[in-house]
Design an enzyme around this catalytic site. Structure first.
Site, mmCIF file in Angstrom:
data_model
loop_
_atom_site.group_PDB
_atom_site.id
_atom_site.type_symbol
_atom_site.label_atom_id
_atom_site.label_comp_id
_atom_site.label_asym_id
_atom_site.label_seq_id
_atom_site.Cartn_x
_atom_site.Cartn_y
_atom_site.Cartn_z
ATOM 1 N N ALA A 28 15.718 -10.569 -28.221
ATOM 2 C CA ALA A 28 16.368 -9.402 -27.601
ATOM 3 C C ALA A 28 17.188 -8.559 -28.582
ATOM 4 O O ALA A 28 17.938 -7.682 -28.152
ATOM 5 C CB ALA A 28 17.224 -9.788 -26.395
ATOM 6 N N ALA A 29 17.027 -8.775 -29.900
ATOM 7 C CA ALA A 29 17.753 -7.930 -30.863
ATOM 8 C C ALA A 29 17.327 -6.465 -30.693
ATOM 9 O O ALA A 29 18.164 -5.562 -30.582
ATOM 10 C CB ALA A 29 17.470 -8.388 -32.292
ATOM 11 N N GLY A 30 16.011 -6.240 -30.678
ATOM 12 C CA GLY A 30 15.504 -4.875 -30.529
ATOM 13 C C GLY A 30 15.900 -4.267 -29.188
ATOM 14 O O GLY A 30 16.308 -3.095 -29.118
ATOM 15 N N ASP A 31 15.803 -5.048 -28.121
ATOM 16 C CA ASP A 31 16.163 -4.526 -26.788
ATOM 17 C C ASP A 31 17.642 -4.154 -26.740
ATOM 18 O O ASP A 31 18.031 -3.150 -26.134
ATOM 19 C CB ASP A 31 15.856 -5.568 -25.701
ATOM 20 C CG ASP A 31 14.362 -5.794 -25.529
ATOM 21 O OD1 ASP A 31 13.577 -4.874 -25.844
ATOM 22 O OD2 ASP A 31 13.967 -6.883 -25.072
HETATM 23 P P1 ADP Z 1 12.896 -6.666 -32.643
HETATM 24 O O1 ADP Z 1 13.780 -7.620 -31.906
HETATM 25 O O2 ADP Z 1 12.304 -5.603 -31.772
HETATM 26 O O3 ADP Z 1 11.879 -7.319 -33.537
HETATM 27 P P2 ADP Z 1 14.465 -6.162 -35.056
HETATM 28 O O4 ADP Z 1 14.207 -7.576 -35.456
HETATM 29 O O5 ADP Z 1 14.024 -5.100 -35.982
HETATM 30 O O6 ADP Z 1 13.876 -5.824 -33.609
HETATM 31 O O7 ADP Z 1 16.037 -6.043 -34.812
HETATM 32 C C1 ADP Z 1 16.635 -4.891 -34.267
HETATM 33 C C2 ADP Z 1 17.961 -4.658 -34.936
HETATM 34 O O8 ADP Z 1 18.786 -5.807 -34.714
HETATM 35 C C3 ADP Z 1 17.909 -4.509 -36.445
HETATM 36 O O9 ADP Z 1 17.668 -3.153 -36.830
HETATM 37 C C4 ADP Z 1 19.305 -4.964 -36.856
HETATM 38 O O10 ADP Z 1 20.257 -3.920 -36.700
HETATM 39 C C5 ADP Z 1 19.599 -6.061 -35.846
HETATM 40 N N1 ADP Z 1 19.215 -7.378 -36.402
HETATM 41 C C6 ADP Z 1 18.038 -8.030 -36.258
HETATM 42 N N2 ADP Z 1 18.039 -9.195 -36.947
HETATM 43 C C7 ADP Z 1 19.252 -9.277 -37.549
HETATM 44 C C8 ADP Z 1 19.905 -10.237 -38.398
HETATM 45 N N3 ADP Z 1 19.293 -11.369 -38.792
HETATM 46 N N4 ADP Z 1 21.177 -9.969 -38.797
HETATM 47 C C9 ADP Z 1 21.824 -8.834 -38.411
HETATM 48 N N5 ADP Z 1 21.272 -7.902 -37.608
HETATM 49 C C10 ADP Z 1 20.011 -8.105 -37.181
#
Ligand code: ADP
Length: 301
Positions: free
Chosen positions: A247-250
């Site tokens: 859910a980082a992207g969401d």
């Molecule tokens: P998704 O979940 O759609 O694959 P990402 O992995 O690109 O999306 O993550 C979305 C955003 O979350 C990133 O641009 C960043 O800001 C944050 N993020 C993701 N992974 C990390 C991490 N390991 N440490 C810090 N921020 C993170």
């Protein structure tokens, strides 16, 4: 306060922990099972509401206890669920098995998410909203109709083309902002992305299709904003210990939409979204790890 409409998916994730994954035909003992409300649509709605937006969710759930539970959880965040349609099919379900090494197997049954149809959109009054969020977990026919209705009403649409498999790129026409991760950007642009420079090349290619603004998120590397006027903003990720990146992207999308469409300056909005997503990855769980705006501002101080 921003008024956001999310037209998208809602799932119940059923996660069972096992010592090792079973082989075909084998029965093994699970070590415990958890139920988590999920789906990209409901995750983004949840993230936007926790960042202070007034949010309405539209989509399909089954006439079953999972559907009721999902709606109850959204309502507990103050999300308007009046446009969620109860369908004869079961609520979307993700059956997830994870073993002790972190390996998993997932069966995703979209169920009622795919029964939500263009006829259900008639109940919506898009002029009530400042922005509409879409993803690729409901029928493309519905997304295309929402984009056409939003264009007619002058409401911006943010498209998250995830999952990108089966994404029909005619859904890029008429949108205001495309937000995707690097894998999705690679598939849509045909350019391999390992760093910001390559992400910029991919972004340029996609902007040439007439999309006004886009954001590519690059996991722990950060995120990139580009627009059709040549503006480029690179935002590094906040360094945190990654516990669970679900859910980082969401979170990034819901948080960004919540503040950007409320009038926050663009670069500040990108930093806010990166901080919200960093907090999500530093805790386990999906919706349960999405921060409220007070936590994000405390983290940014
Ligand atoms: P998704 O979940 O759609 O694959 P990402 O992995 O690109 O999306 O993550 C979305 C955003 O979350 C990133 O641009 C960043 O800001 C944050 N993020 C993701 N992974 C990390 C991490 N390991 N440490 C810090 N921020 C993170």
């Amino acid at each position: 306060m921003t008024n956001i409409l999310v037209v998208g998916s809602m799932n119940m994730d059923i996660v069972t922990r096992v010592g090792r994954l079973p082989v075909p035909g084998e029965t093994i003992h699970g070590l415990g099972t958890d139920f988590h409300a999920g789906g990209k649509g409901s995750n983004q709605a949840y993230a936007a509401a926790r960042s202070g937006a007034k949010v309405a969710m539209a989509g399909g759930v089954g006439s079953d206890s999972f559907g009721l539970e999902i709606c109850r959880k959204l309502e507990a965040q103050g999300i308007d669920t009046a446009a969620i349609a109860a369908k004869p099919e079961t609520t979307g379900i993700a059956l997830i098995t994870t073993d002790s090494s972190g390996e998993n197997s997932i069966i995703l049954s979209p169920g009622a998410n795919y029964s939500y149809g263009v006829e259900d959109l008639e109940a919506l009054n898009l002029s009530l909203y400042d922005v509409i969020l879409l993803q690729n977990e409901i029928p493309g026919t519905v997304n295309r109709r929402v984009i056409a209705m939003a264009e007619a009403a002058g409401i911006p649409v943010c498209m998250n083309p995830a999952p990108v498999t089966g994404f029909d790129r005619d859904q890029l026409r008429g949108i205001r902002l495309l937000i995707m991760n690097e894998t999705e950007a690679e598939v849509l642009s045909g350019i391999r992305i390992a760093d910001f420079r390559e992400a910029i090349s991919a972004g340029r290619m996609l902007l040439e299709e007439g999309i006004p603004e886009l954001i590519i998120t690059l996991g722990s590397k950060g995120s990139l904003y580009m627009d059709g006027d040549g503006k480029i903003i690179e935002v590094p990720a906040y360094p945190v210990e990654a516990v669970d990146t679900t859910a980082a992207g969401d979170t990034f999308i819901g948080a960004f939409a919540s503040v950007y469409y409320a009038g926050k300056e663009l670069a500040d909005s990108l930093h806010y979204a990166a901080a919200a997503a960093a907090l999500t990855v530093s805790a386990s769980g999906a919706q349960s790890s999405i921060p409220v705006k007070e936590q994000v501002y405390a983290f940014l101080e």
